[in-house]
Design a protein around this motif. Structure first.
Motif, short mmCIF file in Angstrom:
data_model
loop_
_atom_site.label_atom_id
_atom_site.label_comp_id
_atom_site.label_asym_id
_atom_site.label_seq_id
_atom_site.Cartn_x
_atom_site.Cartn_y
_atom_site.Cartn_z
N SER A 75 -7.22 -14.38 -6.88
CA SER A 75 -6.60 -13.60 -5.81
C SER A 75 -5.75 -12.47 -6.39
N ARG A 76 -5.02 -12.78 -7.45
CA ARG A 76 -4.14 -11.77 -8.04
C ARG A 76 -4.95 -10.62 -8.64
N TRP A 77 -5.98 -10.97 -9.40
CA TRP A 77 -6.80 -9.92 -10.02
C TRP A 77 -7.55 -9.11 -8.98
N LEU A 78 -8.03 -9.78 -7.95
CA LEU A 78 -8.73 -9.08 -6.88
C LEU A 78 -7.79 -8.10 -6.18
N ALA A 79 -6.55 -8.53 -5.92
CA ALA A 79 -5.57 -7.66 -5.29
C ALA A 79 -5.25 -6.46 -6.18
N LYS A 113 1.37 -19.72 -1.84
CA LYS A 113 0.37 -18.95 -1.10
C LYS A 113 0.23 -17.52 -1.64
N PRO A 114 -0.08 -17.37 -2.92
CA PRO A 114 -0.15 -16.01 -3.50
C PRO A 114 -1.22 -15.13 -2.88
N SER A 115 -2.35 -15.74 -2.46
CA SER A 115 -3.41 -14.92 -1.88
C SER A 115 -2.94 -14.26 -0.58
N GLN A 116 -2.20 -15.00 0.23
CA GLN A 116 -1.71 -14.45 1.48
C GLN A 116 -0.65 -13.38 1.23
N TYR A 117 0.17 -13.59 0.21
CA TYR A 117 1.20 -12.61 -0.16
C TYR A 117 0.56 -11.29 -0.58
N MET A 118 -0.42 -11.38 -1.50
CA MET A 118 -1.09 -10.17 -1.98
C MET A 118 -1.86 -9.48 -0.85
N ALA A 119 -2.50 -10.27 0.00
CA ALA A 119 -3.28 -9.70 1.10
C ALA A 119 -2.39 -8.94 2.07
N ALA A 120 -1.20 -9.49 2.34
CA ALA A 120 -0.29 -8.84 3.27
C ALA A 120 0.12 -7.46 2.75
N PHE A 121 0.38 -7.35 1.45
CA PHE A 121 0.77 -6.06 0.89
C PHE A 121 -0.38 -5.06 0.90
N LEU A 122 -1.59 -5.52 0.60
CA LEU A 122 -2.73 -4.61 0.63
C LEU A 122 -2.97 -4.08 2.04
N MET A 123 -2.93 -4.95 3.02
CA MET A 123 -3.15 -4.50 4.39
C MET A 123 -2.04 -3.56 4.85
#
Length: 504
Positions: free
Chosen positions: A33-37, A111-121
């Motif tokens: 998730s981190r690398w994808l973000a 929940k790092p994936s949700q954290y990173m996703a929120a910032f990208l969106m």
């Protein structure tokens, strides 16, 4: 100028798509998730760079324009474009977003994936705000920003995060309702939702004042201006470090951008009639809020109040232009004030991000933001101390840093309007230095404050990369602001000319 390919759509929707993919990747493999973000954040930044390299600074026309029907029944379009005012803010957004992803790499374990996703969106919708040329599209992006920030503070925030998120949401949402009413009113008068069509509306003074006040309620909260600033310190204190960075570096600038895109060109007479009120509110923010920052014991709260004071320079620069224009000093003084406000927005984006990241570095190690819990940090974290002192100097407006340029331009323009405006604005050079250096003295210098401080470890390579990136940006803009001023120069001049021509 129409874009050869939909570059603005790519900068908007690429991080939103990336956020959806990161969210779908889940938390079973958090590094994925981190690398994808990070990949999507870097790609978005790279895609945004042609906005600068392909930008024509000799014209005030909208560039990289995209237009397609969205809601034909109401003449609403998916209409995008940028000028010299919006383009620097888009690049600031894509640059800071990369650093936020990197800064939260090891810190966010829940929940790092949700954290990173929120910032990208959130990155995507913030770019949408700066690029939208249709008022309804602008409003949709404007309101959409609330959702990811609400989640970021509410899920990863501090003990009082529920109170902070509700206060943040209510302040910003209620102000936006009045803006929507004003947009609908202008739609019925113009028959179009195009923002540029609103610029050409012939409104009487009463209509302008009502519309100006409606916009003020939305933009003043977002800046935030005194006295509707009280949500910001609470939001900053409770937000995770990344949330504070985006809030200070980008979201506050959207309020300033709103004044330039809506209030000044659409309601020039109301802006001129009420400039005394905005100037007064701005000077109160610069002086009074500076003294409020001086007594804070929480580092985040101190920097939050500092942000309010520094953003006061932005609105001051925008509205002293009307006093200067009333004296027929259109070419130099008014343009200088608006340019100073814009430079201050970009500069503050770098400096505030760096200051909050410095506090985040300390909080990640000691889990405290209280100044009294530190002392003598330079003895155990010399590299970190060097960065923090540098950014503190920039925050205080040291010549050679970006913090000096915007403030100096606004103070110079203020002299054209009134000596006392300039005098009061210049007090920030004293008060700002006082609260910033007083904090640094107690946190960084002196004897080691405690055994916990003695056990602190200096910054790692990841933290050094983030802080170095911001230090370079602060230095480059401080020493060589010409590239930024040149791209906005014609757009700012065109705005001033438009105001001068359309005033009743």
């Amino acid at each position: 100028m129409t874009a050869d390919w939909p570059i603005l759509s790519a900068v908007i929707w690429l991080p939103i798509l990336g956020g959806a993919l990161v969210l779908a990747s889940g938390d079973k493999a958090p590094n994925v998730s981190r690398w994808l973000a990070l990949i999507f954040a870097v790609l978005t930044f790279l895609v945004s760079l042609p906005l600068y390299s392909g930008f024509d600074p000799t014209t005030a026309q909208m560039q990289f324009v995209e237009k397609a029907p969205w809601i034909p029944l109401f003449d609403v379009y998916y209409y995008l474009g940028i000028d010299g005012i919006s383009m620097p803010l888009i690049l600031l957004t894509t640059f800071i977003s990369i650093l936020v992803i990197i800064a939260g790499w090891e810190v966010i374990q829940y929940k790092p994936s949700q954290y990173m996703a929120a910032f990208l969106m959130m990155e995507g919708v913030m770019v949408g705000v700066f690029a939208a040329l249709d008022a309804m599209l602008f409003y949709v992006f404007w309101e959409a920003m609330l959702i990811p920030m609400f989640i970021i503070i509410g899920v990863w925030g501090g003990p009082n995060r529920v109170y902070a998120t509700i206060k943040f949401f209510l302040y910003t949402f209620l102000g936006s309702v009045f803006m929507l009413v004003a947009l609908i009113y202008m739609y019925f008068h113009s028959g179009s939702m195009e923002i540029l069509a609103f610029h050409d509306l012939k409104l009487n003074l009463t209509e302008q004042i009502l519309i100006f006040v409606a916009f003020l309620l939305a933009f003043a909260v977002k800046v935030p201006m005194w006295p509707v600033h009280t949500w910001l310190p609470d939001a900053h204190v409770e937000a995770p470090t990344g949330g504070s960075v985006i809030l200070a570096a980008i979201m506050l600038k959207i309020g300033g951008y709103g004044f330039l895109r809506f209030s000044l060109p659409i309601t020039p007479d109301a802006s001129s009639e009420l400039d005394w009120m905005i100037i007064g509110m701005s000077l109160i923010a610069v002086v009074y809020i500076g003294f409020v920052a001086l007594v804070q014991q929480d580092m985040k709260k101190l920097i939050a109040y500092s942000s309010i004071a520094h953003m006061g320079f932005v609105t001051l620069g925008f509205f002293i232009a009307f006093i200067i224009m009333a004296r027929n000093d259109v070419d130099s003084g008014a343009i200088l004030g608006l340019q100073g406000g814009m430079v201050q927005m970009v500069s503050h984006g770098f400096i505030s991000a760096a200051m909050f990241l410095c506090v985040g570095v300390l909080y990640d190690r000691l889990h405290s933001r209280q100044i009294d819990d530190y002392g003598g940090v330079v003895n155990v974290m010399p590299w970190f101390a060097a960065f923090m002192v540098f950014f503190a100097m920039a925050n205080a407006g040291l010549p050679g840093t970006s913090g000096f340029v915007g403030e100096f331009m606004v103070i110079l323009a203020s002299f054209r309007a009134d000596f006392w405006f300039a005098f009061l604005a210049a007090t920030t050079l004293i008060v700002g230095a006082a609260y910033t250096l007083w904090m640094v003295k107690r946190v960084v210098y002196g004897e080691v404050g405690s055994d916990k401080v003695a056990a602190l470890e200096d910054i790692n390579k990841r933290e050094a990369f983030v802080l170095t990136s911001l230090a370079v940006a602060v230095l480059v803009l401080g020493i060589w602001p010409a590239p930024l001023i040149e791209v906005m120069d014609v757009s700012i001049e065109n705005l001033v000319r438009h105001i001068a021509i359309t005033k009743l």
